[in-house]
Design a protein around this motif. Structure first.
Motif, PDB file in Angstrom:
ATOM      1  N   UNK A   1      16.437   2.885 -61.971  1.00 11.31           N
ATOM      2  CA  UNK A   1      17.014   3.804 -62.883  1.00 11.31           C
ATOM      3  C   UNK A   1      18.233   3.782 -63.564  1.00 11.31           C
ATOM      4  N   UNK A   2      18.798   2.617 -63.290  1.00 12.94           N
ATOM      5  CA  UNK A   2      20.220   2.453 -63.896  1.00 12.94           C
ATOM      6  C   UNK A   2      21.504   3.021 -63.220  1.00 12.94           C
ATOM      7  N   UNK A   3      21.021   3.538 -61.982  1.00 10.37           N
ATOM      8  CA  UNK A   3      22.123   4.107 -61.258  1.00 10.37           C
ATOM      9  C   UNK A   3      22.511   3.214 -59.959  1.00 10.37           C
ATOM     10  N   UNK A   4      23.752   3.373 -59.661  1.00  8.45           N
ATOM     11  CA  UNK A   4      24.275   2.705 -58.102  1.00  8.45           C
ATOM     12  C   UNK A   4      23.859   3.508 -57.103  1.00  8.45           C
ATOM     13  N   UNK A   5      23.002   2.820 -56.044  1.00  9.15           N
ATOM     14  CA  UNK A   5      22.793   3.504 -55.042  1.00  9.15           C
ATOM     15  C   UNK A   5      23.425   2.776 -53.755  1.00  9.15           C
ATOM     16  N   UNK A   6      24.007   3.636 -52.915  1.00  4.64           N
ATOM     17  CA  UNK A   6      24.670   3.122 -51.684  1.00  4.64           C
ATOM     18  C   UNK A   6      23.760   2.368 -50.824  1.00  4.64           C
ATOM     19  N   UNK A   7      23.986   1.335 -50.203  1.00  4.65           N
ATOM     20  CA  UNK A   7      23.234   0.370 -49.466  1.00  4.65           C
ATOM     21  C   UNK A   7      23.732   0.963 -47.988  1.00  4.65           C
ATOM     22  N   UNK A   8      23.153   2.008 -47.561  1.00  2.87           N
ATOM     23  CA  UNK A   8      23.335   2.970 -46.400  1.00  2.87           C
ATOM     24  C   UNK A   8      23.034   2.191 -45.267  1.00  2.87           C
ATOM     25  N   UNK A   9      22.232   1.405 -45.054  1.00  2.00           N
ATOM     26  CA  UNK A   9      21.858   0.635 -43.849  1.00  2.00           C
ATOM     27  C   UNK A   9      22.914  -0.336 -43.712  1.00  2.00           C
TER      28      UNK A   9
END
Length: 409
Positions: A224-232
């Motif tokens: 999507x072109x968004x930065x997503x947290x690597x929450x794991x």
């Protein structure tokens, strides 16, 4: 206890209490520093089980950090899992049958820095079978980079955003002739201007990764072109100047990061001088991970007169790497004062003779600028000072600063 009830920490605290922080009694700070500065150590693990990394010192102090092998080995799969599906299918799995993927990475090959370590240290065996990798030393002259890239013809081009933007200019002007399918950036802010410049030059998918020496994979860009947290892998807490949490959608003045993987050097609520905000709501790509935005001002590019009337652009990262190679420097700043005058300010690590450090830096910088095509009229002056001016809101040092009027930084 709730995570927010624990006190935050920072680089100064961890370095001052290094031997108390690490959980392995065999680890000693003096040995880690020696290994970090030993070229003969190469890509070997410290004590055969730890990755040693060094920070660039933009907050005024160089830090040394360890990652245990289990944590390090988990970082690659996590980042690969977050990569856009189209990239993984096209750039990796397709070539299992059609041939090896060629990956070119621009990094500081002469020191224990994160980007280099991710590229080369303790890579899984399958990479040697399916991927052909070439490391490009960022302090080599740009013409040498162009020659090697034209020969190597990478499918994947990765490195610092400022260097990739300069390569995009070379591609646009016809000196560079490559067709990467994927361009990966990290370790520097990918501004909208730099992204647009890279996109215009290369018909490639651009993927940005946000990380730090203390927590390698914090967020990754998806389809999507968004930065997503690597929450794991980590917990991120945007906070204001006093360390109070900010609401969703609001910009923090700094951020606390907790590394959930590293067991040898626990990183719990560690302060990074980055402005981050969480974007409310879900994402169109369907990812359940939090979307974030990062607000940061990149270091400037030096714009200097070159030979035969040309203009030479020198990206900031190679200049920072040159300074890190000189021992005895605690803080540094490079300022382009006029079209042809570069001034370098140094804060020595400890009291002592300053002239050897000053002469070494002046000789290295002058040689590098000449190799990059800068005119003989460009002069380099080096001065040792007691302190450097810090940027408001976070306290970072603006390491590369173009103050020359009429130049495009």
């Amino acid at each position: 206890p709730p995570l927010a009830s624990l006190p935050p920490t920072n680089k100064q605290i961890l370095m001052d209490h290094f031997n108390e922080v690490v959980t392995d009694p065999e680890v000693r700070k003096e040995d880690v520093i020696r290994v970090a500065h030993d070229p003969a150590h190469g890509d070997r693990l410290y004590l055969n089980r730890y990755v040693v990394l060094q920070t660039s010192g933009t907050t005024g102090k160089v830090g040394y950090f360890l990652h245990d092998l289990a944590a390090w080995s988990a970082t690659r799969p996590l980042l690969l899992a977050r990569a856009p599906r189209s990239v993984k299918i096209r750039s990796f799995f397709y070539r299992i049958a059609s041939g090896r993927t060629r990956v070119a990475t621009f990094c500081a090959t002469q020191g224990p820095f994160g980007l280099r370590a991710i590229f080369s240290l303790h890579a899984p065996g399958w990479e040697n079978v399916f991927i052909r990798k070439e490391a490009f030393e960022i302090t080599d002259p740009l013409p040498e980079h162009i020659r090697r890239l034209n020969e190597f013809r990478p499918h994947v081009l990765a490195g610092y955003a400022s260097i990739l933007a300069e390569l995009a200019r070379e591609q646009r002007d016809g000196r560079l002739r490559i067709a990467p399918e994927l361009v990966g950036t990290g370790a520097e802010p990918l501004t909208p201007e730099r992204r647009a410049e890279i996109a215009r030059a290369f018909s490639a998918t651009i993927v940005d990764v946000y990380g730090a020496t203390e927590a390698i994979g914090i967020a990754a860009e998806s389809d999507c072109g968004n930065l997503h947290l690597v929450e794991d892998a980590c917990v991120l807490e945007p906070v204001d100047e006093q360390g109070r949490p900010v609401g969703e959608g609001a910009w923090g003045n700094k951020v606390y990061v907790t590394n959930l993987l590293n067991r040898v050097m626990p990183i719990i609520r560690y302060e990074l001088a980055d402005r981050v905000r969480f974007i409310p709501g879900g994402c169109t790509c369907g990812s359940p991970f939090t979307r974030i935005e990062i607000q940061g001002r990149p270091d400037d590019t030096l714009v200097l007169p070159g030979t035969e009337g040309r203009t030479v652009r020198v990206a900031p990262i190679p200049l920072i790497a040159l300074l890190l190679e000189v021992p005895g420097i605690r803080e540094s700043q490079v300022i382009q004062e006029t079209d042809s005058r570069v001034r370098i300010l140094l804060v020595p690590e400890s009291p002592g003779p300053e002239e050897p450090i000053r002469q070494t830096v002046e000789a290295r910088f002058t040689r590098y600028l000449r190799q990059s095509g800068a005119s003989e009229a460009v002069t380099v002056g080096v001065e040792c000072v007691r302190a450097l001016e810090r940027m408001p809101g976070g306290g970072k040092i603006r390491q590369i600063w173009n103050r020359s009027k009429g130049t495009e930084a």
